[in-house]
Design a protein around this motif. Structure first.
Motif, mmCIF file in Angstrom:
data_model
loop_
_atom_site.group_PDB
_atom_site.id
_atom_site.type_symbol
_atom_site.label_atom_id
_atom_site.label_comp_id
_atom_site.label_asym_id
_atom_site.label_seq_id
_atom_site.Cartn_x
_atom_site.Cartn_y
_atom_site.Cartn_z
ATOM 1 N N GLU A 56 1.343 6.925 -6.984
ATOM 2 C CA GLU A 56 0.161 7.677 -7.376
ATOM 3 C C GLU A 56 0.396 9.181 -7.324
ATOM 4 O O GLU A 56 -0.302 9.945 -7.954
ATOM 5 C CB GLU A 56 -1.021 7.313 -6.458
ATOM 6 N N ARG A 57 1.374 9.624 -6.584
ATOM 7 C CA ARG A 57 1.619 11.069 -6.420
ATOM 8 C C ARG A 57 2.187 11.673 -7.636
ATOM 9 O O ARG A 57 2.601 11.588 -8.547
ATOM 10 C CB ARG A 57 2.572 11.323 -5.262
ATOM 11 N N CYS B 115 2.236 1.825 -3.455
ATOM 12 C CA CYS B 115 1.205 2.330 -4.365
ATOM 13 C C CYS B 115 0.976 3.821 -4.159
ATOM 14 O O CYS B 115 0.799 4.555 -5.124
ATOM 15 C CB CYS B 115 -0.105 1.569 -4.174
ATOM 16 N N GLU B 116 0.994 4.262 -2.911
ATOM 17 C CA GLU B 116 0.791 5.678 -2.607
ATOM 18 C C GLU B 116 1.899 6.522 -3.227
ATOM 19 O O GLU B 116 1.636 7.587 -3.754
ATOM 20 C CB GLU B 116 0.760 5.889 -1.095
ATOM 21 N N THR B 117 3.123 6.079 -3.188
ATOM 22 C CA THR B 117 4.233 6.864 -3.732
ATOM 23 C C THR B 117 4.139 6.959 -5.247
ATOM 24 O O THR B 117 4.480 7.978 -5.811
ATOM 25 C CB THR B 117 5.598 6.233 -3.380
ATOM 26 N N GLU C 65 0.829 -1.213 0.000
ATOM 27 C CA GLU C 65 0.000 0.000 0.000
ATOM 28 C C GLU C 65 0.862 1.261 0.000
ATOM 29 O O GLU C 65 0.537 2.227 -0.682
ATOM 30 C CB GLU C 65 -0.950 -0.025 1.193
ATOM 31 N N LEU C 66 1.940 1.266 0.756
ATOM 32 C CA LEU C 66 2.836 2.425 0.774
ATOM 33 C C LEU C 66 3.500 2.626 -0.586
ATOM 34 O O LEU C 66 3.663 3.753 -1.041
ATOM 35 C CB LEU C 66 3.900 2.278 1.858
#
Length: 66
Positions: free
Chosen positions: A65-66, A61-63, A58-59
């Protein structure tokens, strides 16, 4: 998982994921015959490992997406 497999002398990942070790006798002797408690402990460790891997995913994926 490889560290846990070495420690518990599991030959395959499925032994760890199901907590059904083929080498039960060694652990019954080591833990004074409390294989049920031992199985519960392995399942808890596997759940923690699964949650940790999920957090990493999840972490990551967050990076992206930015």
């Amino acid at each position: 998982m490889s560290s846990l497999m070495k420690y518990y002398e599991a030959e395959t990942e499925d032994e760890m994921l199901t907590s059904n070790l083929r080498n039960r006798a060694a652990y019954s002797l080591r833990d004074n015959g409390r294989y049920g408690d031992f199985r519960d402990w392995i399942l808890l460790l596997m759940k923690r490992l699964q949650n940790e891997a999920k957090e990493w995913f999840e972490l990551s994926c967050e990076t992206h997406e930015r």
